[in-house]
Design a protein around this motif. Structure first.
Motif, PDB file in Angstrom:
ATOM      1  N   PRO A  29       0.817  -1.227   0.000  1.00 12.56           N
ATOM      2  CA  PRO A  29       0.000   0.000   0.000  1.00 12.56           C
ATOM      3  C   PRO A  29       0.853   1.281   0.000  1.00 12.56           C
ATOM      4  N   ALA A  30       1.925   1.282   0.764  1.00 13.64           N
ATOM      5  CA  ALA A  30       2.801   2.457   0.793  1.00 13.64           C
ATOM      6  C   ALA A  30       3.513   2.617  -0.555  1.00 13.64           C
ATOM      7  N   ALA A  31       3.885   1.513  -1.177  1.00 16.03           N
ATOM      8  CA  ALA A  31       4.541   1.567  -2.490  1.00 16.03           C
ATOM      9  C   ALA A  31       3.577   2.135  -3.522  1.00 16.03           C
ATOM     10  N   ARG A  32       2.329   1.708  -3.456  1.00 12.29           N
ATOM     11  CA  ARG A  32       1.315   2.225  -4.388  1.00 12.29           C
ATOM     12  C   ARG A  32       1.117   3.719  -4.181  1.00 12.29           C
ATOM     13  N   ALA A  33       1.030   4.132  -2.924  1.00  5.96           N
ATOM     14  CA  ALA A  33       0.851   5.558  -2.613  1.00  5.96           C
ATOM     15  C   ALA A  33       2.041   6.370  -3.117  1.00  5.96           C
ATOM     16  N   ALA A  34       3.241   5.833  -2.972  1.00  8.77           N
ATOM     17  CA  ALA A  34       4.433   6.542  -3.449  1.00  8.77           C
ATOM     18  C   ALA A  34       4.400   6.697  -4.966  1.00  8.77           C
ATOM     19  N   ALA A  35       4.050   5.625  -5.664  1.00  8.97           N
ATOM     20  CA  ALA A  35       3.993   5.683  -7.136  1.00  8.97           C
ATOM     21  C   ALA A  35       2.891   6.626  -7.602  1.00  8.97           C
ATOM     22  N   VAL A  36       1.735   6.578  -6.951  1.00  8.55           N
ATOM     23  CA  VAL A  36       0.623   7.454  -7.333  1.00  8.55           C
ATOM     24  C   VAL A  36       0.973   8.910  -7.055  1.00  8.55           C
ATOM     25  N   SER A  37       1.721   9.174  -5.985  1.00  6.17           N
ATOM     26  CA  SER A  37       2.086  10.560  -5.683  1.00  6.17           C
ATOM     27  C   SER A  37       2.974  11.150  -6.770  1.00  6.17           C
ATOM     28  N   ILE A  38       3.717  10.308  -7.464  1.00  7.60           N
ATOM     29  CA  ILE A  38       4.592  10.788  -8.538  1.00  7.60           C
ATOM     30  C   ILE A  38       3.875  10.780  -9.887  1.00  7.60           C
ATOM     31  N   LEU A  39       3.150   9.699 -10.176  1.00 14.90           N
ATOM     32  CA  LEU A  39       2.547   9.520 -11.500  1.00 14.90           C
ATOM     33  C   LEU A  39       1.095   9.965 -11.592  1.00 14.90           C
ATOM     34  N   GLY A  40       0.442  10.161 -10.459  1.00 16.76           N
ATOM     35  CA  GLY A  40      -0.991  10.373 -10.478  1.00 16.76           C
ATOM     36  C   GLY A  40      -1.662   9.022 -10.637  1.00 16.76           C
ATOM     37  N   PRO A  41      -2.973   9.001 -10.752  1.00 17.46           N
ATOM     38  CA  PRO A  41      -3.667   7.701 -10.854  1.00 17.46           C
ATOM     39  C   PRO A  41      -3.492   7.073 -12.235  1.00 17.46           C
ATOM     40  N   ALA A  42      -2.271   6.804 -12.579  1.00 13.41           N
ATOM     41  CA  ALA A  42      -1.945   6.276 -13.907  1.00 13.41           C
ATOM     42  C   ALA A  42      -2.262   4.789 -13.986  1.00 13.41           C
ATOM     43  N   HIS A  43      -2.486   4.333 -15.190  1.00 13.18           N
ATOM     44  CA  HIS A  43      -2.804   2.930 -15.414  1.00 13.18           C
ATOM     45  C   HIS A  43      -1.612   2.013 -15.198  1.00 13.18           C
ATOM     46  N   ASP A  44      -0.419   2.567 -15.197  1.00 12.11           N
ATOM     47  CA  ASP A  44       0.768   1.723 -15.090  1.00 12.11           C
ATOM     48  C   ASP A  44       1.406   1.730 -13.706  1.00 12.11           C
ATOM     49  N   VAL A  45       0.692   2.179 -12.686  1.00 20.49           N
ATOM     50  CA  VAL A  45       1.223   2.185 -11.325  1.00 20.49           C
ATOM     51  C   VAL A  45       1.557   0.758 -10.873  1.00 20.49           C
ATOM     52  N   GLU A  46       0.677  -0.177 -11.166  1.00 24.63           N
ATOM     53  CA  GLU A  46       0.946  -1.569 -10.771  1.00 24.63           C
ATOM     54  C   GLU A  46       2.178  -2.119 -11.476  1.00 24.63           C
ATOM     55  N   ASP A  47       2.370  -1.735 -12.732  1.00 20.31           N
ATOM     56  CA  ASP A  47       3.576  -2.154 -13.456  1.00 20.31           C
ATOM     57  C   ASP A  47       4.833  -1.601 -12.787  1.00 20.31           C
ATOM     58  N   ILE A  48       4.750  -0.363 -12.347  1.00 21.02           N
ATOM     59  CA  ILE A  48       5.884   0.268 -11.670  1.00 21.02           C
ATOM     60  C   ILE A  48       6.232  -0.506 -10.404  1.00 21.02           C
ATOM     61  N   ILE A  49       5.211  -0.869  -9.629  1.00 17.63           N
ATOM     62  CA  ILE A  49       5.445  -1.612  -8.387  1.00 17.63           C
ATOM     63  C   ILE A  49       6.074  -2.965  -8.696  1.00 17.63           C
ATOM     64  N   GLN A  50       5.588  -3.632  -9.729  1.00 14.48           N
ATOM     65  CA  GLN A  50       6.171  -4.926 -10.096  1.00 14.48           C
ATOM     66  C   GLN A  50       7.626  -4.778 -10.539  1.00 14.48           C
ATOM     67  N   GLU A  51       7.907  -3.785 -11.376  1.00 12.76           N
ATOM     68  CA  GLU A  51       9.282  -3.559 -11.831  1.00 12.76           C
ATOM     69  C   GLU A  51      10.195  -3.236 -10.657  1.00 12.76           C
ATOM     70  N   ALA A  52       9.700  -2.415  -9.730  1.00  9.72           N
ATOM     71  CA  ALA A  52      10.495  -2.065  -8.556  1.00  9.72           C
ATOM     72  C   ALA A  52      10.727  -3.282  -7.669  1.00  9.72           C
ATOM     73  N   THR A  53       9.740  -4.144  -7.571  1.00 10.36           N
ATOM     74  CA  THR A  53       9.881  -5.348  -6.754  1.00 10.36           C
ATOM     75  C   THR A  53      10.915  -6.291  -7.369  1.00 10.36           C
ATOM     76  N   VAL A  54      10.931  -6.384  -8.679  1.00 12.54           N
ATOM     77  CA  VAL A  54      11.949  -7.196  -9.353  1.00 12.54           C
ATOM     78  C   VAL A  54      13.337  -6.614  -9.066  1.00 12.54           C
ATOM     79  N   LYS A  55      13.469  -5.285  -9.172  1.00 13.69           N
ATOM     80  CA  LYS A  55      14.757  -4.658  -8.876  1.00 13.69           C
ATOM     81  C   LYS A  55      15.152  -4.896  -7.422  1.00 13.69           C
ATOM     82  N   ALA A  56      14.178  -4.804  -6.529  1.00 13.87           N
ATOM     83  CA  ALA A  56      14.468  -5.054  -5.115  1.00 13.87           C
ATOM     84  C   ALA A  56      14.955  -6.484  -4.912  1.00 13.87           C
ATOM     85  N   ALA A  57      14.322  -7.432  -5.585  1.00 16.76           N
ATOM     86  CA  ALA A  57      14.732  -8.828  -5.458  1.00 16.76           C
ATOM     87  C   ALA A  57      16.142  -9.033  -5.999  1.00 16.76           C
TER      88      ALA A  57
END
Length: 183
Positions: A29-57
């Motif tokens: 939820p915090a990751a989603r809020a962070a992405a939305v604060s930068i991108l707005g309610p964009a359709h690709d917020v979930e993609d951003i979280i997934q890409e970031a999670t892959v980088k984190a891994a």
């Protein structure tokens, strides 16, 4: 929670999903809020979280302090969102900017008049377009770019090749004429 140790994963080794999954689950939820604060309610917020999670891994081995896992993960998400925002801005300038440059030039030289709807069927709209066509070139371009395309002053300044203060003057003068004409 993340285990406190670090591993010696190299750049070529697979992601450590076992250590990242609890991080993702706890802070999504915090990751989603962070992405939305930068991108707005964009359709690709979930993609951003997934890409970031892959980088984190892939980079979990760089996390030295498990107590800082949340801020470490959110920093990766924020960086990923900011990269996407920059990518969009470059694309917008490249694709839309060139067409707006052309539109501004056509409006400035009088080679283009705005006709979106059959104005014969809308007398008030016809009057509005006739009024817009009477504005001097840069006032007309600034007015249309602001009110028709929704650009901010900085973007209009870039298109018209002038400063934001000059854009403000063009918009003010055009609006004053519109107020006088239609009140």
């Amino acid at each position: 929670m993340l285990s406190p140790g670090t591993s010696n994963l190299g750049a070529g080794e697979p992601p450590d999903w076992a250590r990242v999954e609890p991080l993702y689950t706890a802070h999504r939820p915090a990751a989603r809020a962070a992405a939305v604060s930068i991108l707005g309610p964009a359709h690709d917020v979930e993609d951003i979280i997934q890409e970031a999670t892959v980088k984190a891994a892939q980079r979990i081995h760089t996390l030295r302090d498990a107590a800082r896992a949340r801020s470490w993960y959110l920093a990766i998400v924020s960086k990923q969102a900011l990269d996407r925002w920059r990518q969009r801005a470059r694309h917008h300038r490249r694709v839309v900017g060139s067409s707006l440059d052309q539109l501004a030039e056509e409006l400035e030289t009088g080679r283009n008049t705005v006709r979106v709807l059959p104005v014969e069927d809308y007398p008030d709209l016809r009057l509005a377009f006739e009024f817009i066509d009477t504005l001097p070139g840069k006032q007309r371009a600034a007015y249309l770019l602001r009110h028709y395309f929704g650009l901010d002053r900085e973007a209009i300044a870039e298109v018209l090749g002038c400063g934001t203060a000059t854009v403000s003057v063009h918009l003010f003068r055009a609006q004053a004429k519109a107020d006088k004409e239609f009140r």
